[in-house]
Design an enzyme around this catalytic site. Structure first.
Site, short mmCIF file in Angstrom:
data_model
loop_
_atom_site.label_atom_id
_atom_site.label_comp_id
_atom_site.label_asym_id
_atom_site.label_seq_id
_atom_site.Cartn_x
_atom_site.Cartn_y
_atom_site.Cartn_z
N HIS A 107 0.81 -1.21 0.00
CA HIS A 107 0.00 0.00 0.00
C HIS A 107 0.84 1.26 0.00
O HIS A 107 0.44 2.28 -0.58
CB HIS A 107 -0.96 -0.04 1.18
CG HIS A 107 -1.98 -1.11 1.04
ND1 HIS A 107 -1.92 -2.30 1.73
CD2 HIS A 107 -3.06 -1.23 0.22
CE1 HIS A 107 -2.91 -3.07 1.36
NE2 HIS A 107 -3.63 -2.46 0.46
N CYS A 154 -9.24 -1.50 -12.55
CA CYS A 154 -8.59 -0.46 -11.74
C CYS A 154 -7.37 -0.97 -10.98
O CYS A 154 -6.84 -0.28 -10.12
CB CYS A 154 -9.58 0.16 -10.76
SG CYS A 154 -10.30 -1.01 -9.59
#
Length: 755
Positions: A367, A680
């Site tokens: 992340h 995405c």
């Protein structure tokens, strides 16, 4: 201590006085070897410094021939001195010449000396040189004498690290600590950054090595250990996650080491030799690092991180220094270097000053990597031991596209990368010039390029890139960087500001995707056997409907009077989507009762990332207004591979036949049912992967802002019909054992498609 005049404490005091004298470094080093020889009652004391070419150079001696200084050289591993440098362990011999590694250097005149004691000069576990004493008589050196010499070597390590000795190096023979390094890691975020190292967790610089009062230092040590233990206990009890990697299991391991008797005994013994508490911690950690860095067992090497963490915590307790870099004094061309960090920590830095990010841990799908790409920061991950190889302020170059890191680069290397940065800037300008050009293939097929975002600051890229919309807004980032759960009014304010900044273009909000490795700092982490398969995303939202309803209410209010798109992550069954839709309808009814404006058009979509949906596509396409493929999670679940696990993450390629067949099935079903479809995940922002996706039938791709230009340039040059036929033939013929990446690359190069 037997044989020593006054013991190590007196020696350390005398050495400290010499270090403060206003003389040049060579004179200071000459005085140091004389003092050590006198204190150790040895006829010889010599200092060898490791050079950048991995040869050991005699820098000073008392007892050997002075003319041998700066002339005597040996390779690491050669002779007894080279053996110590290679092993990073002390060596004590009563008859050195009988040892099989003994190497005689006639210019030194050392043939008359029999006893030999040598210790490595260590800093951060890295060998900087070797300190040696020798005696004519055959004698056995005591453990106390070995300890005393190791302690003395710490002073020499600081002297070498300060750069004082570099002035005496032969031209072109830098000392090893300052040598240029070329490191490789995993490419994460494209870009070239030239700047200076800022350590995310700066090392505590131990300035006072010699203790004035050993008993007082022992009391300071015990107090620091107890404070550190209390801090760790408190973190575990509260379930806090202050920094990246501070999950409960990590803290539990650190707590175990904090009670290790062997570690505590070594600390106390180091203090009793005359060191301050801080110097004792550094000394013990140096020894541990030197041993564990040379281990090949992955488990043992992993324990090195735990010991580093423990030592750093204790040093911060003893010195009161902050644990993280000072954001206020960061240079304008900062390259951040960290072992690991979370997305919230990265967002705290001034993006205007940040030129790059280098991570020891953290791969392309982590992340923090996603945030780095969103911020447009060059980033390289998985650079082994980088935090131990750099010093604060070192010159450093990072190439995020190639996965290269240059530490203390030579002028010609710096010039080459500076030119590469200029070329990239010109290429970015060319991409910018394509901003208003529609993304249409060479044979006239339009492709919609959307942008991924997660913060309000990302919205400025809408105008810069010419993106068709925000194809994915990661709402969890607001939750991850907050110190407490954001209230409904705070969520509403963010979503409204995002819609206001979207230039009238659509925004697809993804509901809260937390759990697994995305842990909120104010929520206790649920212990699960397989967190990636556990309680996360829509599962949390449906089990805690008040949390999801609060977010939905904020989105619906923010979208009042305009179009709104909401997407649900980690949906595994059509029934879960039905349950989520019911919550939306309940919130619409609530807002209508209270006379709030509602969206003029509301679309609800599903992220396709759980493989079970592949066998429910008919049902999902019937219920959902749109689908968006989350390729990051979908692919790791299809292959049963944790994408952040370096041992297995390279065992599959998203351009292999099985992966592409899965994606083709989704595209075909969406086309057959007339359901809007985008992708995405990270693969949509890479030109070669994007080429495969449009050939499979995808007509909408969402990506990081920096990827829009390169992907658009590829689309404008691509003959879609020919590409589709080429890929279909390969998929139907291919046995699935190998990636189609090279086939696609050759196809693109032959047709002038830029990748």
């Amino acid at each position: 201590m037997r044989g020593a005049l006054g013991g190590p404490r007196l020696l350390l005091r005398r050495l400290r006085e010499v270090m403060a004298e206003p003389v040049n470094a060579q004179a200071r080093l000459d005085k140091i070897v004389i003092l050590i020889a006198q204190n150790m009652v040895a006829e010889v004391c010599s200092v060898y410094v490791l050079r950048a070419d991995q040869r050991l150079e005699l820098y000073a001696t008392e007892g050997l021939k002075r003319e041998a200084v700066h002339l005597t050289m040996m390779r690491a591993g050669e002779g007894l001195v080279g053996l110590i440098a290679e092993s990073a362990e002390p060596l004590a011999l009563s008859d050195a010449q009988a040892h099989p590694a003994f190497s005689y250097k006639p210019e030194t005149g050392e043939e008359i000396y029999h006893s030999f004691l040598g210790v490595p000069i260590l800093r951060g576990g890295n060998t900087l040189g070797v300190l040696v004493v020798q005696n004519r008589a055959r004698r056995a050196y005591s453990e106390e004498e070995v300890e005393a010499l190791q302690t003395t070597a710490m002073l020499l390590a600081e002297m070498i690290a300060s750069g004082q000795l570099q002035a005496f190096a032969v031209s072109g023979a830098d000392i090893a600590l300052r040598r240029p390094l070329s490191l490789r890691g995993a490419p994460i975020s494209d870009g070239v950054g030239l700047g200076h190292v800022v350590l995310h967790e700066p090392r505590v610089v131990v300035k006072q090595l010699v203790a004035e009062d050993a008993q007082a230092e022992l009391r300071r040590l015990e107090s620091g250990i107890q404070a550190m233990r209390d801090q760790i206990d408190d973190l575990i009890e509260r379930g806090d996650h202050i920094g990246a990697g501070e999950h409960r299991e990590v803290l539990e391991t650190v707590r175990m080491f904090a009670h290790d008797r062997g570690w505590l005994r070594r600390l106390r013994e180091a203090v009793q030799t005359g060191l301050t508490a801080e110097a004792a911690v550094e000394r013990v950690q140096n020894d541990a690092r030197a041993k564990l860095q040379r281990q090949t067992d992955p488990y043992l090497r992993e324990r090195l991180h735990d010991l580093d963490d423990l030592a750093n915590r204790l040093l911060h307790q003893l010195t009161g220094q902050g644990s993280y870099a000072d954001r206020e004094t960061m240079p304008d061309n900062a390259i951040l270097v960290a072992r690991t960090m979370g997305p919230a920590a990265l967002l705290e830095y001034d993006r205007g000053r940040l030129r790059g990010l280098v991570l020891e841990d953290g791969g392309p799908s982590s992340h923090v990597a996603i945030i780095a790409r969103a911020l447009g920061i060059a980033c390289v991950g998985e650079v082994a031991n980088v935090t131990d190889l750099v010093e604060q302020g070192d010159a450093i170059i990072i190439d995020g596209g190639a996965g290269e890191v240059q530490v203390r680069p030579q002028p010609d290397v710096e010039s080459a990368y500076a030119e590469k940065a200029r070329l990239r800037a010109r290429r970015q300008e060319q991409y910018h010039n394509l901003r208003d050009t529609p993304a249409v293939t060479r044979d006239g097929v339009a492709i919609s390029l959307h942008m991924n975002a997660g913060l309000l600051i990302d919205m400025q890229h809408m105008a810069e890139t010419g993106a068709a919309s925000i194809g994915l807004f990661r709402t969890e980032l607001q939750f991850m960087i907050a110190s407490r759960f954001p209230r409904m009014i705070e969520q509403y304010a963010l979503y409204k500001a995002v819609l206001d900044a979207s230039l009238g273009k659509p925004v697809t909000f993804r509901t809260l995707d937390i759990g697994s490795d995305k842990v909120l700092p104010y929520m206790a982490k649920l212990e699960e056997e397989n967190p990636a398969l556990g309680w996360r995303a829509i599962r949390i939202g449906l089990d805690r409907p008040a949390l999801l309803r609060l977010q939905l209410r904020a989105m619906l209010r923010a979208g009042g009077g305009r179009d709104l798109r909401i997407m649900f992550p980690m949906v595994a069954t059509a029934a879960e989507f039905d349950a989520a839709k019911q919550l939306v309808e309940r919130e619409i009814a609530h807002l209508r009762r209270h006379h709030y404006d509602l969206p003029t058009k509301l679309e609800l979509g599903v992220m396709v990332e759980v493989p079970s949906l592949l066998w429910q596509l008919d049902e999902i396409c019937e219920r959902a207004d749109f689908l968006s493929v989350g390729s990051n999670d979908l692919m790791q679940y299809v292959y049963a591979i944790d994408r952040d696990n370096k041992r297995v993450s390279n065992r599959f390629d998203v351009l292999s036949a099985p992966a592409l067949r899965v994606l083709r099935a989704i595209a075909d079903k969406a086309d057959a049912t007339g359901t809007a479809l985008t992708l995405c995940g990270e693969m949509g922002g890479k030109p070669i992967e994007a080429l495969a996706l449009i050939a499979l039938g995808f007509r909408g791709l969402s990506m990081s802002p920096s990827s829009v230009g390169p992907v658009k340039a590829m689309i404008l040059a691509a003959p879609l019909g020919e590409t589709r036929a080429f890929l279909a033939a390969r998929l139907d013929e291919h046995d699935g054992a190998h990636s189609l990446r090279e086939d696609l690359r050759a196809f693109a190069e032959a047709r002038g498609i830029p990748l």
